[in-house]
Design a protein around this motif. Structure first.
Motif, PDB file in Angstrom:
ATOM      1  N   THR A 297      91.163  93.835  67.603  1.00  0.00           N
ATOM      2  CA  THR A 297      90.554  92.613  68.141  1.00  0.00           C
ATOM      3  C   THR A 297      89.134  92.451  67.634  1.00  0.00           C
ATOM      4  N   PRO A 363      91.954  86.048  75.908  1.00  0.00           N
ATOM      5  CA  PRO A 363      92.486  87.390  76.181  1.00  0.00           C
ATOM      6  C   PRO A 363      93.732  87.361  77.052  1.00  0.00           C
ATOM      7  N   THR A 366      96.619  86.226  74.837  1.00  0.00           N
ATOM      8  CA  THR A 366      96.916  87.322  73.911  1.00  0.00           C
ATOM      9  C   THR A 366      97.645  88.453  74.626  1.00  0.00           C
ATOM     10  N   ALA A 367      97.170  88.814  75.815  1.00  0.00           N
ATOM     11  CA  ALA A 367      97.800  89.891  76.571  1.00  0.00           C
ATOM     12  C   ALA A 367      99.236  89.542  76.952  1.00  0.00           C
ATOM     13  N   LEU A 408      94.916  93.251  78.160  1.00  0.00           N
ATOM     14  CA  LEU A 408      93.888  92.331  78.651  1.00  0.00           C
ATOM     15  C   LEU A 408      92.506  92.969  78.615  1.00  0.00           C
ATOM     16  N   THR A 411      91.399  93.632  74.793  1.00  0.00           N
ATOM     17  CA  THR A 411      91.092  92.434  74.005  1.00  0.00           C
ATOM     18  C   THR A 411      89.854  91.719  74.535  1.00  0.00           C
ATOM     19  N   TRP A 412      89.648  91.754  75.857  1.00  0.00           N
ATOM     20  CA  TRP A 412      88.431  91.121  76.389  1.00  0.00           C
ATOM     21  C   TRP A 412      87.191  91.908  75.986  1.00  0.00           C
ATOM     22  N   GLY A 415      86.687  91.663  72.266  1.00  0.00           N
ATOM     23  CA  GLY A 415      86.279  90.311  71.905  1.00  0.00           C
ATOM     24  C   GLY A 415      84.791  90.090  72.143  1.00  0.00           C
TER      25      GLY A 415
END
Length: 467
Positions: A297, A363, A366-367, A408, A411-412, A415
């Protein structure tokens, strides 16, 4: 200014909560050492986390918190362009040494059966110590340069070059965590698994340092607002992707290495199977999602190129499997890589879908995509490659939400860090000059060749305990 401050504090607060979640779970998964009671173990976790938060608070104060309205960052940069790039390249080289040392360390543990905690001075750890101690010295050098070359208050000086300050903060974290591992073993005895809490704390310092290094490398490239193809990746962007691939390999060592080792060496590590079996069954998909999606990510947010995540996975697979073959691990380690591949491809697809429709990367979306793909393509792989956990109607319903939470959170967090790097201020780059100063590239290249020769000699001539 107040709005910016509140927004930054809100993000930092969420980041600390997410970090605490991952940290607490890693502490639970690592197991309670036999020589300590549960209370002492928890106290150790709290002390480590408190020190970590304290140093991160200094990093927030130095980097994130806005200066008072009447103050501006120092205009005097602590480093010249060549020295700044040289530091970034040198730290990338040292990170490579540390990863090779980590893979070599895992190989010797699996083959010799020597428990963690009795390996302080064997050859693989000497690689790791070099990769930890030299960045600390570099951080001290940068601190002196900031104080000597910049002007104003301490915060004005630290704000002059934020990527350099991040490297300083990372080195401070390394200095704090470096004695944590031997102290941990002194208090609790040998580690039960490779998922030692101090090992995981080290990853925090390396991540902070990596953000600084990647920001330096990116600051000499044009700022990009639109997305493009992976096939237009520049050489400097490729170096950034390579650095993040090393992060991926590093995360796999503590997070998924135990399940791999149980299959490969149940006899040389007789206590490990029962300890891994005692972990909740949802731990494997949770950790697989976090390890796979965190660096990939970051790569997508930094490069803004579709396919970067899958390309990063490919580089990591080559580095990891190639190193294991050379070091004599006894296996290529591809089973673990193949387990994570569907998640990485799903990440690439989810980001492409959102961006191609002019939507912001989400996110949550994506998750969800990763969870659907992981349920179909990751969970069925578990019984193919690993002896634990055994899939059943009782544990699969827990694995699916664990996969979602891992995706989650990773990716958060990644990101946020990726955007920090992507938004780093750019330096004007004369068209006739190379992006990397020739003197810096030349010195680091020579150092890389010398280190490679020494490392090869070291590995070939070393004798594993019990061999």
């Amino acid at each position: 200014m107040q709005q910016t401050s509140n927004s930054s504090q809100n993000i930092v607060f969420k980041f600390l909560l997410a970090s605490l979640l991952v940290y607490a779970l890693m502490g639970v998964f690592s197991g309670v050492p036999a020589s300590a009671d549960f209370t002492a173990f928890i106290v150790g976790l709290v002390i480590l986390f408190a020190g970590l938060v304290g140093l991160l608070a200094f990093g927030w104060y130095a980097v994130v918190k806005p200066l008072p309205a009447h103050l501006t960052p120092s205009k005097n940069l602590p480093l010249t362009r060549g020295l700044r790039q040289g530091v970034a390249l040198a730290l990338t080289l040292l990170n490579t040494i540390g990863i090779i040392g980590g893979l070599w360390d895992v190989t010797w543990h699996v083959r010799s059966g020597l428990p963690f905690g009795e390996d302080f001075f064997w050859e693989p750890h000497q690689f790791i110590y070099v990769a930890l101690l030299v960045p600390i010295l570099i951080g001290a050098f940068l601190w002196v340069r900031v104080l000597r070359n910049s002007t104003g208050t301490l915060r004005q000086r630290l704000k002059a070059d934020i990527p350099v300050t991040l490297i300083i903060v990372g080195s401070m974290l390394s200095l704090f965590t470096l004695p944590a591992d031997p102290l941990w073993h002194f208090l609790y005895g040998e580690d039960l698994t490779g998922m030692s809490v101090p090992h995981l704390v080290f990853s925090v310092s390396s991540t902070i340092t990596a953000v600084g290094v990647l920001s330096i490398l990116l600051s000499y490239t044009p700022a990009r607002k639109t997305w493009a193809s992976i096939f237009k990746l520049s050489r400097l962007e490729l170096l950034i992707v390579f650095s993040l691939a090393l992060m991926f390999v590093s995360l796999l060592i503590p997070m998924l290495g135990d399940w791999e080792a149980v299959v490969l060496a149940p006899d040389t590590l007789p206590r490990l199977p029962a300890l891994v079996e005692a972990r909740p069954d949802w731990a494997l998909p949770f950790l697989a999602a976090f390890a796979a999606l965190f660096p990939t990510t970051m790569a997508l947010h930094i490069t803004k190129r579709f396919g970067t995540a899958t390309s990063l996975w490919l580089i990591a697979a080559v580095v990891r499997s190639g190193s294991f073959l050379i070091l004599g691990y006894g296996d290529t380690g591809l089973s673990t890589m193949l387990l994570t591949l569907p998640l990485v491809i799903a990440l690439d697809i989810a980001v492409w879908y959102r961006v191609s429709r002019g939507q912001a990367i989400s996110p949550i979306f994506t998750a969800l995509v990763v969870t659907v793909v992981g349920t179909v393509a990751l969970l069925p792989q578990i019984p193919l490659w690993f002896t634990d956990p055994i899939l059943s109607t009782g544990n699969v319903p827990l694995m699916i939400p664990a996969l979602f939470v891992g995706a989650l959170v990773s990716t958060w967090m990644a990101g946020q860090l990726g955007e920090v790097v992507a938004n780093t201020p750019r330096f004007a780059q004369p068209a006739e000059q190379p992006i990397i100063v020739r003197s810096a590239a030349r010195v680091v290249s020579v150092a890389a060749v010398v280190i490679a020769v020494i490392a090869a000699f070291f590995i070939v001539t070393s004798t594993m305990p019990g061999a």
